[in-house]
Design an enzyme around this catalytic site. Structure first.
Site, PDB file in Angstrom:
ATOM      1  N   CYS A 409       0.865  -1.206  -0.136  1.00 41.49           N
ATOM      2  CA  CYS A 409       0.102  -0.027  -0.019  1.00 41.49           C
ATOM      3  C   CYS A 409       0.780   1.223  -0.065  1.00 41.49           C
ATOM      4  CB  CYS A 409      -1.103  -0.126   1.044  1.00 41.49           C
ATOM      5  SG  CYS A 409      -1.948   1.502   1.222  1.00 41.49           S
ATOM      6  N   ASP A 512      -1.592  -2.938 -15.232  1.00 41.11           N
ATOM      7  CA  ASP A 512      -1.694  -2.582 -16.573  1.00 41.11           C
ATOM      8  C   ASP A 512      -2.454  -3.727 -17.502  1.00 41.11           C
ATOM      9  OD1 ASP A 512      -0.642  -0.475 -15.807  1.00 41.11           O
ATOM     10  OD2 ASP A 512       0.999  -0.485 -16.835  1.00 41.11           O
TER      11      ASP A 512
END
Length: 663
Positions: A409, A512
């Site tokens: 994170c 992606d």
């Protein structure tokens, strides 16, 4: 977005779209204001003035087409650079202080829950109750119903929200009596569709600190003894011992528990990632004794403990893994993705300290729908005591197939406290967390990391072999660093390098993936599987495209039906009263802030669309398709009103990722 609480960045590529669909900003908004009427693509002076008064678009999208000519060269760029700083001056910290409406803003007068549940004579709050008990008075002030069909009544034969349901006309009889379809209700009687709910008894134990952590305490005692002289890495156990709960009650077993030579955190120990001291069973299991005599360091615990080879295996190689998506990865959204072919799902990032305190909102992130056949939860924490205790708590109370550690994170709120991506720089703490959690869990433990903290200093290849030695069953690698956030393309070459280093431990790649070509190319790098995050938010039917190896030119009506299914799942999960409807609307709007980035296949000159591309303004093949392409919050609210009725008065919404990271 995966496992983080902030938003996304963009790339600089341009999308090759068919010229007949491209429009200017003024034409785009004029078309939407005219509701798709013929001849509404004009760009007169009045339309330009109205468009300027519209809520401003993100700077990343605004001026993209206007500032570039057809030959791709920049035009009209300011020379003195005075206008550019003004454009970049944006509100900071929107993720922390976003405007939000509380439930008491939706209804001025609310009906007491005891009346809704048919036990008004036994009000939970007694004479102090501030809710209404008169149904007629409540109905007189209740907002108008949103429809004549209640999804809960049609699905289960009964709506537990009764008169408070915003679709109550579908199941209210004379005298506001709640009608029940007995035959349909019997089919669902005794069936639990959602698991891992927090019981009142467990919540009471956690709040009163009466829950016992035997295995975690044993592990923490071994750490406290090892670092009792103030050695490096002993801060967390020392802090824990200051409470007088663990160390004061800790006793070293005669069989050698806590022996420094057998301690699980010694770096020179490279064999069994789960040594005997950590895996010792409860004291009650040792009391009966074992007839088998032991010699040397082998103890009774070595004979009866759960060995690593006996743990449940996590066999998900080659499967499609839906990432733990904070805010948007809720249970209704995961149901949508499961329907389109997601194999593995994971709950949203849950903070371990909040779980240990029994917070209902945090425990809601662990809930599992019965259709999720392979399901895990992701934990965030910075210290071995809280993470190990939380792992043991979940191991005893909920049903999951694996537990994931969030070590990737990037947001400041988590990073500055030593959690998330900061664990990659705190290898001692990460080792203690992985070993400790692995010692108390009966299910596999996985770790999600990034390439590193700084942009040009990758460290994942150094950490992955150690994580394997510490006992993790799998690692997921996001191909960006913390500094990069989402402003660069994922580094799949580096992921391929790490996949070789991780062998034989499985490594999943993430980053992606927005088409089946992207997924195929990713699998060629040698990873065991792929995790899909933002791609699933932009088009949840991506899982179907990957499995069927095709591009799906999905129509606007089909996409709208997906949104309708989401709202139905949301009303089933959050409730069909006013509070449940507005909570469902909030999560729908969060999702729409990603869905608007999808470009229909039929409008593209080149396939496929790349995830870091942003479309120019374009007019879709129908009004609904154009409306779904808008990045204006007002248009997202308009879509929500088509599904959930008008918004309450003074309604406000700001998406999480509409902050600096959006650039």
């Amino acid at each position: 977005m995966e496992g983080s609480r902030d938003g996304v960045g963009i790339g600089d590529e341009r999308i090759g779209m068919r010229m007949r669909f491209i429009a200017s900003k003024e034409q785009f908004h004029a078309y939407l204001r005219a509701n798709g009427e013929p001849g509404s693509r004009g760009d007169g002076e009045e339309e330009e003035k109205e468009a300027v008064s519209e809520q401003s678009e993100p700077p990343a999208k605004r001026g993209r087409l206007d500032a570039q000519g057809q030959d791709g060269e920049r035009q009209g760029e300011p020379e003195d650079g005075e206008q550019e700083p003004m454009e970049r001056k944006r509100a900071r910290g929107q993720n922390k202080s976003r405007p939000c409406m509380k439930p008491n803003h939706y209804e001025k007068s609310r009906l007491c829950p005891s009346v809704t549940q048919g036990c008004a004579e036994k009000c939970y709050f007694g004479p102090r109750c501030r809710f209404l008990h008169d149904v007629s008075e409540y109905m007189a002030a209740k907002p108008a119903d949103l429809g004549h069909s209640c999804v809960l009544f049609e699905t289960f034969g009964k709506c537990s929200y009764g008169v408070t349901c915003r679709f109550a006309t579908a199941h209210l009889g004379d005298g506001y009596q709640n009608v029940v379809n007995t035959e349909l209700a019997k089919q669902w009687e005794g069936k639990s569709l959602v698991r891992n709910k927090l019981s009142k008894e467990l919540q009471h134990q956690l709040r009163k600190k009466k829950f016992t952590f035997r295995k975690a305490d044993e592990y923490l005692c071994s750490l406290a003894k090892l670092h009792g002289n103030g050695g490096k890495g002993g801060k967390a156990p020392a802090k824990h011992s200051a409470e007088g709960e663990v160390v004061s009650e800790c006793t070293v077993p005669e069989d050698g528990l806590g022996d420094i030579s057998e301690c699980p955190v010694l770096p020179e120990e490279g064999g069994d990632p789960k040594p005997a001291p950590v895996q010792s069973p409860h004291p009650t299991e040792r009391e009966g004794g074992c007839p088998t005599k032991t010699a040397g360091p082998v103890t009774d615990e070595d004979i009866v403990k759960l060995r690593s080879c006996e743990k449940k295996k996590l066999e998900i190689q080659g499967k499609l893994y839906l990432a733990p998506l904070t805010t948007c990865g809720n249970l209704p959204f995961r149901r949508i993705c499961k329907r389109f072919g997601a194999d593995v799902t994971c709950g949203e990032m849950a903070v371990c300290t909040n779980l240990l305190q029994g917070q209902s909102s945090e425990w809601a992130l662990l809930q599992r729908h019965h259709t999720e056949d392979i399901f895990g939860v992701q934990l965030e924490g910075a210290f071995p005591d809280t993470m190990t205790k939380c792992a043991e708590l979940l191991n005893q109370t909920i049903d999951v197939d694996f537990v994931d550690i969030n070590a990737g994170c990037p947001i400041d709120l988590v990073y500055k406290k030593g959690g998330g991506c900061a664990l990659m720089t705190r290898s001692n703490k990460l080792e203690q967390i992985v070993r400790g959690m692995n010692s108390v869990l009966d299910v596999p433990l996985t770790v999600k990391i990034r390439t590193g903290v700084q942009e040009k200093r990758n460290v994942a290849h150094q950490i992955i072999p150690r994580i394997r030695e510490w006992g993790a069953a799998m690692v997921t690698l996001h191909g960006r660093s913390r500094e990069q956030r989402y402003t660069r393309v994922a580094d799949w070459d580096y992921i391929a390098e790490c996949a070789k280093i991780a062998s034989p431990m499985p490594l999943f790649g993430n980053g992606d993936i927005l088409s089946y070509e992207d997924a195929h190319q990713a699998m060629q790098t040698g990873v065991s599987g792929i995790m899909i995050a933002r791609g699933a938010l932009i088009k949840p039917w991506l899982f179907t495209e990957i499995k069927e190896q095709r591009h799906w030119d999905i129509s606007s009506r089909e996409r709208f039906d997906i949104l309708r299914d989401f709202t139905n799942y949301g009303l089933e999960h959050w409730g069909s009263d006013t509070q449940g409807v507005e909570k469902c609307r909030k999560f729908l709007l969060e999702w729409l802030s990603f869905l608007c980035r999808y470009i229909p296949v039929g409008l593209l000159e080149h396939l496929p669309q790349k995830i870091n591309e942003r479309p120019p303004y374009y007019i879709g093949r129908d009004y609904l398709e154009t409306l779904m392409a808008s990045q204006n919050v007002d248009d997202w609210i308009k879509i929500s009103e088509l599904l959930l009725g008008p918004v309450p008065a003074s309604f406000t919404f700001l998406p999480k990722h509409k902050a600096n990271s959006y650039r």
